[in-house]
Motif scaffolding. Structure first.
Motif, PDB file in Angstrom:
ATOM      1  N   UNK A  68       0.827  -1.207   0.000  1.00  0.00           N
ATOM      2  CA  UNK A  68       0.000   0.000   0.000  1.00  0.00           C
ATOM      3  C   UNK A  68       0.866   1.264   0.000  1.00  0.00           C
ATOM      4  N   UNK A  69       1.960   1.186   0.758  1.00  0.00           N
ATOM      5  CA  UNK A  69       2.856   2.352   0.788  1.00  0.00           C
ATOM      6  C   UNK A  69       3.461   2.607  -0.581  1.00  0.00           C
ATOM      7  N   UNK A  70       3.850   1.548  -1.256  1.00  0.00           N
ATOM      8  CA  UNK A  70       4.410   1.708  -2.606  1.00  0.00           C
ATOM      9  C   UNK A  70       3.371   2.282  -3.566  1.00  0.00           C
ATOM     10  N   UNK A  71       2.133   1.803  -3.483  1.00  0.00           N
ATOM     11  CA  UNK A  71       1.079   2.338  -4.356  1.00  0.00           C
ATOM     12  C   UNK A  71       0.820   3.814  -4.062  1.00  0.00           C
ATOM     13  N   UNK A  72       0.803   4.148  -2.751  1.00  0.00           N
ATOM     14  CA  UNK A  72       0.568   5.543  -2.399  1.00  0.00           C
ATOM     15  C   UNK A  72       1.682   6.443  -2.924  1.00  0.00           C
ATOM     16  N   UNK A  73       2.930   6.014  -2.764  1.00  0.00           N
ATOM     17  CA  UNK A  73       4.058   6.819  -3.248  1.00  0.00           C
ATOM     18  C   UNK A  73       4.031   6.937  -4.772  1.00  0.00           C
ATOM     19  N   UNK A  74       3.648   5.859  -5.450  1.00  0.00           N
ATOM     20  CA  UNK A  74       3.570   5.912  -6.909  1.00  0.00           C
ATOM     21  C   UNK A  74       2.498   6.908  -7.355  1.00  0.00           C
ATOM     22  N   UNK A 127       1.269   9.467  -5.566  1.00  0.00           N
ATOM     23  CA  UNK A 127       1.700  10.826  -5.238  1.00  0.00           C
ATOM     24  C   UNK A 127       2.732  11.333  -6.228  1.00  0.00           C
ATOM     25  N   UNK A 128       3.668  10.460  -6.620  1.00  0.00           N
ATOM     26  CA  UNK A 128       4.679  10.870  -7.588  1.00  0.00           C
ATOM     27  C   UNK A 128       4.080  11.225  -8.938  1.00  0.00           C
ATOM     28  N   UNK A 129       3.097  10.423  -9.397  1.00  0.00           N
ATOM     29  CA  UNK A 129       2.484  10.686 -10.704  1.00  0.00           C
ATOM     30  C   UNK A 129       1.664  11.980 -10.661  1.00  0.00           C
ATOM     31  N   UNK A 130       0.921  12.201  -9.533  1.00  0.00           N
ATOM     32  CA  UNK A 130       0.150  13.443  -9.390  1.00  0.00           C
ATOM     33  C   UNK A 130       1.071  14.650  -9.369  1.00  0.00           C
ATOM     34  N   UNK A 131       2.203  14.498  -8.644  1.00  0.00           N
ATOM     35  CA  UNK A 131       3.159  15.611  -8.584  1.00  0.00           C
ATOM     36  C   UNK A 131       3.728  15.913  -9.968  1.00  0.00           C
ATOM     37  N   UNK A 132       3.977  14.857 -10.765  1.00  0.00           N
ATOM     38  CA  UNK A 132       4.510  15.066 -12.122  1.00  0.00           C
ATOM     39  C   UNK A 132       3.503  15.834 -12.981  1.00  0.00           C
ATOM     40  N   UNK A 133       2.220  15.433 -12.922  1.00  0.00           N
ATOM     41  CA  UNK A 133       1.191  16.113 -13.716  1.00  0.00           C
ATOM     42  C   UNK A 133       0.966  17.551 -13.230  1.00  0.00           C
ATOM     43  N   UNK A 134       0.966  17.720 -11.892  1.00  0.00           N
ATOM     44  CA  UNK A 134       0.807  19.079 -11.362  1.00  0.00           C
ATOM     45  C   UNK A 134       1.960  19.971 -11.810  1.00  0.00           C
ATOM     46  N   UNK A 143      -4.802   4.996 -20.015  1.00  0.00           N
ATOM     47  CA  UNK A 143      -5.675   3.955 -19.465  1.00  0.00           C
ATOM     48  C   UNK A 143      -5.544   3.869 -17.950  1.00  0.00           C
ATOM     49  N   UNK A 144      -4.342   4.181 -17.429  1.00  0.00           N
ATOM     50  CA  UNK A 144      -4.115   4.149 -15.987  1.00  0.00           C
ATOM     51  C   UNK A 144      -4.660   5.439 -15.373  1.00  0.00           C
ATOM     52  N   UNK A 145      -5.649   5.370 -14.488  1.00  0.00           N
ATOM     53  CA  UNK A 145      -6.209   6.593 -13.890  1.00  0.00           C
ATOM     54  C   UNK A 145      -5.168   7.444 -13.173  1.00  0.00           C
ATOM     55  N   UNK A 146      -4.103   6.778 -12.646  1.00  0.00           N
ATOM     56  CA  UNK A 146      -3.078   7.542 -11.930  1.00  0.00           C
ATOM     57  C   UNK A 146      -2.320   8.492 -12.852  1.00  0.00           C
ATOM     58  N   UNK A 147      -2.283   8.185 -14.140  1.00  0.00           N
ATOM     59  CA  UNK A 147      -1.509   8.989 -15.090  1.00  0.00           C
ATOM     60  C   UNK A 147      -2.326  10.114 -15.703  1.00  0.00           C
ATOM     61  N   UNK A 148      -3.600  10.207 -15.326  1.00  0.00           N
ATOM     62  CA  UNK A 148      -4.440  11.271 -15.881  1.00  0.00           C
ATOM     63  C   UNK A 148      -4.386  12.525 -14.997  1.00  0.00           C
TER      64      UNK A 148
END
Length: 533
Positions: free
Chosen positions: A11-17, A19-26, A234-239
């Motif tokens: 879960x920690x790895x998923x959360x960090x992934x 957060x990292x993707x959101x930070x990249x898009x922001x 396709x990955x919601x995290x990358x949107x």
């Protein structure tokens, strides 16, 4: 082995992934938004926000552009050390607090804390673009309340603007925009000629998004802050999330308002053009009427001219008869005048003889008076020579003093160039000169005689070694016998002058008496202060 520890690690790895993707898009969206604002100053953030805000200069420029105000605090334009960069960041944050309630650490920005920097930029976006101007009813609300109100207002605007467009149902600032139809509907509502909305297919999300983004940038000057390739992942995290969409969509109401203003302006110009054409047509009709009236007037004038010539002939005959009688009368008067003139000439010759005698006596008296005047002139010339020698002595002392300051260049912080151009509005005509003091240096202009508006055009240079130094200029009326009269003075602090900026202005002369506010005139100075490297 504890099974719970393994699940928590995943879960920690998923959360960090995430957060990292959101930070990249922001970071990608916010950097594009910042560049859209900084283009007004021909600036562009090439690297990441963390690197670009590292010295505080780009952040300060961004706040000045958004607020429309100039930061008056002095900052380091070429910071070389971290302490200088930290000072710049602190100045930028304090300047920002005039407009936005923020609580950020300058140290976090200096060290490139991306989370803090993204939060700061998001606060700027909310305040200056999403929320807009705060009305009276919103002043007592918290920032969070104003944020919610602005989002609801923007959502309602999008819903109203896209109403009636097939396949568009905007309920949020994420999934409702993924297929690109909502963006295309906004473009179609703003200008139906730009897009054939009925031909769009929601299945072609990538093409729809690219079309809308290109048209918005080309026709409405809305910068492309979102990447259509990120939205269709396709990955919601990358949107992109809500913050990314809000940043881009909030530019559309402003663009629509500007579009309406432009259309209104074009309509107004069209009304003016039609009015001008009507005025031109009326002017042509008026010109034709005036030509016809002029022709009629010319015919009447010709008839009147014929009658006038006949009357002139009659008048000329009468005038000739009158002239003959006038000449006879004149000849009689001239004869009488000659007799009177001869008598008067005789009296004038006697009077001239008496005047010559009195003139000779007056000349003798003047000759005796001029002997005293020569003596006074000699004394005045001696005073002039003494005045010029004193001025040259002061120049030599200043030269030696400047040489000593230049030799001790470590103490020299700058040079002050002053040109005493002219003065005006003095109370009476006088013999004017100026003295200038700066630290221990003294300069003096030449004396301009008998004028209310003396012109000197004298240039001086002072060496400045103290930060609280001041330059004082005093104007005197030179007296030959008594002490010179004080006319007024001007004082300026070197700390108030900007490095390398030349100013030319009129300065009011002041009295040394605090209660004396009378108008003593003005002096025009050209001032240039340069810091030593």
């Amino acid at each position: 082995m504890n099974p719970g520890f393994g699940n928590e690690s995943v879960r920690t790895q998923d959360r960090k992934k995430k957060e990292g993707e959101i930070a990249r898009l922001h970071e990608k969206t916010f950097r594009a938004w910042a560049n859209s604002q900084l283009r007004r100053r021909n600036l562009k953030i090439e690297n990441s926000l963390a690197e670009s805000f590292h010295d505080g200069l780009m952040l300060l420029n961004l706040v000045e552009v958004l607020s429309g105000e100039k930061c008056t605090a002095k900052y380091h334009r070429e910071p070389e050390k971290d302490i200088h960069r930290l000072e710049n960041i602190t100045i930028a944050v304090e300047f920002l607090k005039k407009f936005v309630q923020v609580n950020v650490s300058s140290q976090d920005i200096l060290t490139g804390n991306l989370k803090v920097i993204l939060g700061l930029v998001w606060r700027l976006i909310l305040t200056f673009q999403v929320e807009g101007e705060v009305d009276e009813s919103s002043k007592d609300k918290t920032a969070a309340q104003r944020n919610r109100d602005a989002k609801q207002k923007l959502l309602k605007w999008c819903q109203d603007t896209t109403a009636g467009h097939k396949g568009v149902n905007i309920q949020d600032f994420e999934a409702s925009w993924y297929d690109g139809l909502a963006f295309c509907a906004l473009i179609h509502a703003m200008d139906p000629s730009l897009i054939d909305y009925d031909s769009l297919n929601p299945a072609n999300a990538l093409e729809n998004l690219a079309l809308a983004f290109d048209l918005a940038e080309k026709h409405f000057d809305i910068p492309k802050l979102l990447d259509e390739n990120d939205i269709v992942q396709s990955d919601p995290l990358s949107r992109p999330d809500e913050q990314c969409f809000l940043t881009y969509i909030s530019a559309f109401p402003v663009a629509m308002l500007q579009r309406k203003l432009k259309v209104n302006e074009e309509e107004e110009q069209d009304k003016i053009r039609r009015a001008e054409e009507e005025a031109r047509r009326q002017a042509e009709l008026e010109a034709a009427r005036k030509i016809k009236e002029a022709e009629e007037a010319a015919r009447r004038a010709a008839e009147e001219e014929a009658r006038r010539r006949e009357a002139d002939n009659d008048a000329r005959r009468r005038a000739d008869e009158d002239e003959r009688r006038r000449r006879e009368e004149q000849e009689r008067r001239e004869a009488e005048e000659r007799i009177r003139r001869e008598a008067a000439d005789k009296a004038d010759r006697k009077l001239a003889k008496d005047e010559a005698r009195r003139a000779k006596e007056e000349e003798e008296r003047k000759r005796l008076a001029e002997m005293d005047e020569v003596k006074r002139s000699a004394e005045e010339e001696a005073r002039e020579r003494a005045f010029e020698e004193e001025r040259r002595r002061l120049e030599e002392e200043n030269r030696k003093l400047k040489a000593s300051l230049l030799a001790a260049k470590a103490k020299l912080i700058g040079r002050l160039h002053v040109t005493v151009v002219e003065a005006r509005g003095l109370k009476t005509k006088c013999d004017c000169y100026c003295t200038l003091f700066c630290e221990r240096q003294k300069e003096r202009t030449k004396t301009v005689r008998k004028t209310k508006e003396p012109k000197w055009g004298a240039e001086f240079e002072f060496y400045v070694s103290e930060r609280d130094a001041a330059m004082e200029l005093t104007i005197f009326h030179r007296k030959l016998i008594f002490s010179d009269d004080f006319l007024g003075y001007v004082s300026m602090a070197v700390a108030d002058l900007r490095d390398g900026v030349e100013t030319v202005d009129w300065y009011s002369l002041k009295s040394r008496k605090k209660k004396d506010n009378s108008n003593r005139g003005e002096v025009r100075l050209k001032v240039l202060y340069k810091l030593e490297n």
